[in-house]
Design a protein around this motif. Structure first.
Motif, PDB file in Angstrom:
ATOM      1  N   PRO A  26     -45.025 -46.315  57.386  1.00 59.17           N
ATOM      2  CA  PRO A  26     -45.793 -47.215  58.254  1.00 59.17           C
ATOM      3  C   PRO A  26     -47.294 -47.323  57.843  1.00 59.17           C
ATOM      4  N   GLY A  27     -47.779 -46.335  57.140  1.00 61.85           N
ATOM      5  CA  GLY A  27     -49.448 -46.377  56.994  1.00 61.85           C
ATOM      6  C   GLY A  27     -49.924 -47.352  56.101  1.00 61.85           C
ATOM      7  N   ASN A  28     -49.218 -47.811  55.046  1.00 60.94           N
ATOM      8  CA  ASN A  28     -49.747 -48.766  54.187  1.00 60.94           C
ATOM      9  C   ASN A  28     -49.756 -50.193  54.420  1.00 60.94           C
ATOM     10  N   ALA A  48     -65.560 -42.481  57.700  1.00 57.48           N
ATOM     11  CA  ALA A  48     -64.372 -42.341  56.511  1.00 57.48           C
ATOM     12  C   ALA A  48     -62.969 -42.420  57.242  1.00 57.48           C
ATOM     13  N   GLY A  49     -63.000 -43.813  57.849  1.00 51.56           N
ATOM     14  CA  GLY A  49     -61.724 -44.067  58.707  1.00 51.56           C
ATOM     15  C   GLY A  49     -61.648 -43.696  59.919  1.00 51.56           C
ATOM     16  N   ALA A  50     -60.548 -43.829  60.627  1.00 51.36           N
ATOM     17  CA  ALA A  50     -60.238 -43.595  61.685  1.00 51.36           C
ATOM     18  C   ALA A  50     -60.214 -42.216  61.868  1.00 51.36           C
ATOM     19  N   ALA A  51     -59.534 -41.401  60.953  1.00 53.88           N
ATOM     20  CA  ALA A  51     -59.424 -40.205  60.643  1.00 53.88           C
ATOM     21  C   ALA A  51     -60.943 -39.128  61.051  1.00 53.88           C
ATOM     22  N   GLN A  52     -62.022 -39.810  60.347  1.00 53.86           N
ATOM     23  CA  GLN A  52     -63.146 -39.050  60.706  1.00 53.86           C
ATOM     24  C   GLN A  52     -63.583 -39.329  61.916  1.00 53.86           C
ATOM     25  N   VAL A  82     -55.904 -43.402  72.928  1.00 53.06           N
ATOM     26  CA  VAL A  82     -54.701 -44.483  72.930  1.00 53.06           C
ATOM     27  C   VAL A  82     -54.977 -45.416  72.067  1.00 53.06           C
ATOM     28  N   THR A  83     -53.573 -46.283  71.733  1.00 51.59           N
ATOM     29  CA  THR A  83     -53.560 -47.189  70.934  1.00 51.59           C
ATOM     30  C   THR A  83     -53.002 -48.579  71.616  1.00 51.59           C
ATOM     31  N   PRO A  84     -53.651 -49.076  72.550  1.00 51.13           N
ATOM     32  CA  PRO A  84     -53.593 -50.161  73.430  1.00 51.13           C
ATOM     33  C   PRO A  84     -52.930 -51.471  72.803  1.00 51.13           C
ATOM     34  N   GLN A 117     -49.154 -49.523  70.468  1.00 55.50           N
ATOM     35  CA  GLN A 117     -48.949 -48.051  70.652  1.00 55.50           C
ATOM     36  C   GLN A 117     -48.016 -47.493  69.391  1.00 55.50           C
ATOM     37  N   SER A 118     -48.780 -46.501  68.674  1.00 55.86           N
ATOM     38  CA  SER A 118     -48.401 -46.058  67.451  1.00 55.86           C
ATOM     39  C   SER A 118     -47.626 -44.651  67.993  1.00 55.86           C
ATOM     40  N   PRO A 119     -46.402 -44.393  67.525  1.00 53.82           N
ATOM     41  CA  PRO A 119     -45.511 -45.529  66.881  1.00 53.82           C
ATOM     42  C   PRO A 119     -44.488 -46.459  67.477  1.00 53.82           C
ATOM     43  N   ASP A 131     -57.875 -48.898  67.468  1.00 51.15           N
ATOM     44  CA  ASP A 131     -57.375 -50.470  67.298  1.00 51.15           C
ATOM     45  C   ASP A 131     -57.073 -50.848  66.099  1.00 51.15           C
ATOM     46  N   TYR A 132     -56.140 -49.767  65.438  1.00 47.15           N
ATOM     47  CA  TYR A 132     -55.847 -49.630  63.913  1.00 47.15           C
ATOM     48  C   TYR A 132     -55.186 -50.847  63.422  1.00 47.15           C
ATOM     49  N   ASP A 133     -54.437 -51.804  64.058  1.00 49.87           N
ATOM     50  CA  ASP A 133     -53.770 -52.585  63.508  1.00 49.87           C
ATOM     51  C   ASP A 133     -53.658 -53.984  64.251  1.00 49.87           C
ATOM     52  N   GLY A 156     -62.268 -48.534  64.605  1.00 52.28           N
ATOM     53  CA  GLY A 156     -61.383 -49.558  63.731  1.00 52.28           C
ATOM     54  C   GLY A 156     -61.464 -49.207  62.262  1.00 52.28           C
ATOM     55  N   THR A 157     -60.828 -49.856  61.535  1.00 49.73           N
ATOM     56  CA  THR A 157     -60.722 -49.253  59.943  1.00 49.73           C
ATOM     57  C   THR A 157     -60.257 -50.430  59.013  1.00 49.73           C
ATOM     58  N   ILE A 158     -60.307 -50.428  57.812  1.00 45.30           N
ATOM     59  CA  ILE A 158     -59.852 -51.416  57.004  1.00 45.30           C
ATOM     60  C   ILE A 158     -58.553 -50.769  56.139  1.00 45.30           C
ATOM     61  N   SER A 159     -58.230 -49.669  56.589  1.00 41.67           N
ATOM     62  CA  SER A 159     -56.895 -49.130  56.056  1.00 41.67           C
ATOM     63  C   SER A 159     -55.924 -50.144  56.008  1.00 41.67           C
ATOM     64  N   LYS A 160     -55.708 -50.886  57.205  1.00 44.59           N
ATOM     65  CA  LYS A 160     -54.597 -51.918  57.509  1.00 44.59           C
ATOM     66  C   LYS A 160     -54.776 -53.185  56.937  1.00 44.59           C
ATOM     67  N   THR A 161     -56.165 -53.366  56.656  1.00 46.87           N
ATOM     68  CA  THR A 161     -56.703 -54.972  56.250  1.00 46.87           C
ATOM     69  C   THR A 161     -56.863 -55.010  54.817  1.00 46.87           C
TER      70      THR A 161
HETATM   71  C1  LIG Z   1     -52.410 -44.767  64.716  1.00 47.89           C
HETATM   72  C2  LIG Z   1     -53.113 -44.950  63.503  1.00 47.89           C
HETATM   73  N1  LIG Z   1     -54.662 -45.136  63.765  1.00 47.89           N
HETATM   74  C3  LIG Z   1     -55.514 -45.173  62.665  1.00 47.89           C
HETATM   75  C4  LIG Z   1     -54.804 -45.289  61.453  1.00 47.89           C
HETATM   76  C5  LIG Z   1     -55.974 -45.453  60.426  1.00 47.89           C
HETATM   77  O1  LIG Z   1     -56.454 -44.294  59.924  1.00 47.89           O
HETATM   78  P1  LIG Z   1     -57.565 -44.321  58.957  1.00 47.89           P
HETATM   79  O2  LIG Z   1     -58.435 -45.341  58.992  1.00 47.89           O
HETATM   80  O3  LIG Z   1     -58.181 -42.908  58.966  1.00 47.89           O
HETATM   81  O4  LIG Z   1     -57.122 -44.412  57.388  1.00 47.89           O
HETATM   82  C6  LIG Z   1     -53.590 -45.348  61.291  1.00 47.89           C
HETATM   83  C7  LIG Z   1     -52.953 -45.630  59.685  1.00 47.89           C
HETATM   84  O5  LIG Z   1     -51.827 -45.014  59.524  1.00 47.89           O
HETATM   85  C8  LIG Z   1     -52.724 -45.045  62.342  1.00 47.89           C
HETATM   86  O6  LIG Z   1     -51.387 -45.073  62.306  1.00 47.89           O
END
Ligand SMILES: Cc1ncc(COP(=O)(O)O)c(C=O)c1O
Length: 484
Positions: A113-115, A178-182, A247-249, A252-254, A282-284, A309-314
C-alpha cells in the motif's frame, strides 16, 4: 538488609525494593518497572523476567509480581504475547511482526500500500525544474540551508495547503523534513510527555519510529467511525496522562474509515483540555473519489494540531520530502531538532518541488493521477467480486488502498506466503495491531502501482492462495492473542 535488587534467572533486571519504606512492595515494584520502561533501561520489545524468577529473586510472592505485570499491561507499558512471555510495549509488536513476516522477493503483482504509481513519476517535468533550479540558483543557496526548509518551498506549500486542504498555514510555521517518518521522529523528541496515543491498528513502522525517538506509543482502538476518543479518555483515566495522539483522520491507515465529525470535535476538545497535541497525518488526502471533501482538522484548531504531509503518495517516496505545519509553541523546538538531526533537508530538491507547485504542474499531475487511481480502484473491486465472491471492499472512498474483507477469517501469514509463492504481495490487517492478530478476515490492498490487467491477475492468484490455505489445517491463533 532493607534493599534487594536484581534477578538471578532469565533476563537481568535491576529493581530496588525497600522493605523499610512506607510504600507497599507492589507499588514499589510497579514504579520500578515503569521507571525502567520510561528510562529505556528496558528497551521496547525486550522480554521481562518470568514472574516466578523475579518473585524468587526479590523475595516476594509470585502473586505480587503477576499483579504488578497485569497493572502495567493495562497501562500499556507492557504487552503479553500469548504463551511466549511478557514484553515491553512500543516497538515490541512491530519487532515481533517483522521477525515473522517473511522477506518477500520482488513480486510481479505487489499490492503493497505504500507506493503511488511509480511509472507515472513526472520524470521529464522533474528534470526540467531541477535544470531550471540549477541554472538560476545563486551560489550562496548551495551553502548550509535553513533547517526549517527553503523559504520558497515553505511559501509554495503554505499556499497549496491553504487552497487544497483548508490548512491554516504560514511559511514560518512550516518545517520541511524527510517524509512523514522524520516528522514523527522529531515530534516524538519535541513533545513533552512520554506517552503518545497511536491508532490500533496503524502502520507498525510508525510506532517503531516513535518508540525509537523516546515516546511511548499506546494503542487506541479504531472502529467504524475512526479513532475512539472515549477509549483514549478511559485509558488516561486508568493509567495517566497521554501527551499527544497521532491520527489519520482523512483515511485511517489501514482500515480506510474517515474520522467522523463528532469524533474530530471530541479529539480537539481532549487536546484543548490540557495543552495536548493532535498529530494529523494527512498522508493520502489528495485522493478522494466519491465522498464530499473533508478539510484537514488542523484548519479547525491550528494551535492544537500538528499537520504532517508528504510527497510520497503524490510523486515518489524515494524523494523523502514531507512537511509539518506546527503550532507556534512547537516551531522553534522542532526547527532546532531538525538542525540537530541533519542540518536541514537537501536544498535542490526543495527548490525543484517549489517550482513544480508554483507552475501548476503539481496540480495537473494530481488530477491525472486521481483519474488513473479511480479506474484502478474500480478494477480492484471488480476483480475481488469476480475471483473471491462474498468479499466486501471497504475504505475505498479515498486514498490509494482498499481493505478486502473476506467471507471468513484466515491465517494472515500463511496466506501471505502462499500468495508470495505466486508472485503476489498482499498484506494482512492483523499485522498492524499492537497485539498482532494472526487470524483475521481483512487484507490491505494497495492498487495505485498496478495497471488494471495486473490487478485482475493478482487477485485471481490471491484467490488461489486462499483456496490453498483453506484446504490446509484449520487456522489457530498464537496463544489466543486475538481479541475480537
Ligand atoms: C499512514 C502513513 N503515513 C505516512 C506515510 C508517508 O510516509 P513518508 O512520508 O515517510 O514516506 C505513509 C506511507 O505509506 C503512510 O502509510
Amino acid at each position: 538488609m532493607g534493599v534487594e535488587t536484581g534477578t538471578n534467572s532469565g533476563p537481568e533486571l535491576l529493581i530496588a525494593l525497600d522493605r523499610g519504606a512506607r510504600a507497599p512492595l507492589r507499588a514499589q515494584l510497579e514504579d520500578g518497572l515503569r521507571e525502567a520502561v520510561r528510562s529505556r533501561r528496558l528497551a521496547p520489545g525486550s522480554r521481562l523476567p518470568a514472574t516466578r524468577a523475579l518473585a524468587g529473586d526479590l523475595g516476594v510472592s509470585r502473586r505480587l509480581v503477576v499483579d504488578a505485570y497485569a497493572q502495567l499491561l493495562a497501562e500499556g507499558y507492557l504487552s503479553a504475547r500469548g504463551g511466549s512471555g511478557t514484553f515491553v510495549a512500543g516497538a515490541a509488536s512491530g519487532a515481533a511482526a517483522a521477525e515473522r513476516v517473511p522477506e518477500l522477493p520482488a513480486l510481479q503483482f505487489d499490492f503493497f500500500p505504500g507506493n503511488p504509481d511509480l511509472a507515472s513519476f513526472p520524470r521529464r517535468r522533474w528534470l526540467r525544474v531541477l535544470r531550471e533550479t540549477l541554472r538560476e540558483v545563486p551560489d550562496r543557496a548551495l551553502g548550509y540551508p535553513d533547517p526549517r526548509g527553503a523559504p520558497q518551498l515553505r511559501t509554495a506549500i503554505a499556499e497549496h495547503l491553504r487552497r487544497v486542504r483548508g490548512v491554516v498555514a504560514e511559511p514560518d510555521a512550516i518545517v520541511i523534513c524527510a517524509g512523514a517518518a522524520q516528522a514523527f521522529a522529531l515530534l516524538a523528541q519535541a513533545i513533552p510527555g512520554e506517552r503518545l496515543a497511536v491508532e490500533d491498528p496503524c502502520l507498525p513502522v510508525h510506532r517503531t519510529i516513535l518508540a525509537a525517538n523516546g515516546a511511548l506509543p499506546v494503542g487506541v482502538p479504531v472502529d467504524e467511525q475512526g479513532f475512539s476518543v472515549s477509549e483514549l479518555a478511559a485509558l488516561e483515566r486508568g493509567s495517566g496522562r497521554i501527551a499527544a495522539a497521532l491520527v489519520t483522520p482523512a483515511h485511517q491507515s489501514p482500515t480506510g474509515v474517515a474520522l467522523a465529525p463528532a469524533r474530530r470535535a471530541e479529539l480537539l476538545a481532549w487536546a484543548a483540555e490540557d495543552g495536548r497535541f493532535v498529530i494529523e497525518d494527512d498522508y493520502d488526502a489528495e485522493y478522494r473519489y466519491d465522498r464530499a471533501p473533508l478539510g484537514a482538522m488542523q484548519g479547525l484548531a491550528p494551535e492544537l494540531v500538528v499537520y504532517t504531509g508528504t510527497i510520497s503518495k503524490t510523486l515518489a517516496p524515494a524523494l523523502r520530502v514531507g512537511w509539518m505545519v506546527l503550532p507556534a509553541r512547537l516551531v522553534d523546538r522542532v526547527a532546532e531538532l531538525k538542525m540537530l538531526a541533519d542540518h536541514g533537508s537537501a536544498t535542490l530538491d526543495q527548490l525543484a518541488l517549489a517550482r513544480l507547485l508554483e507552475s501548476g504542474a503539481y496540480d495537473s499531475h494530481l488530477r491525472a493521477a486521481r483519474r488513473r487511481y479511480r479506474a484502478r480502484r474500480d478494477a480492484l473491486a471488480r476483480a475481488l467480486h469476480t475471483h473471491i465472491p462474498g468479499t466486501r471492499v471497504e475504505g475505498v472512498a479515498a486514498g490509494l488502498h482498499a481493505i478486502a474483507r473476506l467471507p471468513a477469517p484466515v491465517p494472515g501469514l500463511a496466506v501471505m506466503r502462499a500468495a508470495a509463492a505466486r508472485s503476489v504481495g498482499v498484506y494482512p490487517v492483523g499485522y498492524g495491531y499492537v497485539e498482532v492478530r494472526d487470524v483475521d478476515d481483512r487484507f490491505v490492498l494497495g492498487y495505485a502501482n498496478l495497471a488494471e490487467p495486473a490487478i485482475d491477475e493478482g487477485i485471481r492468484r490471491f484467490a488461489e492462495a486462499l483456496a490453498e490455505v483453506e484446504a490446509g489445517p484449520p487456522p489457530t491463533n498464537d496463544g489466543g492473542a486475538i481479541a475480537r
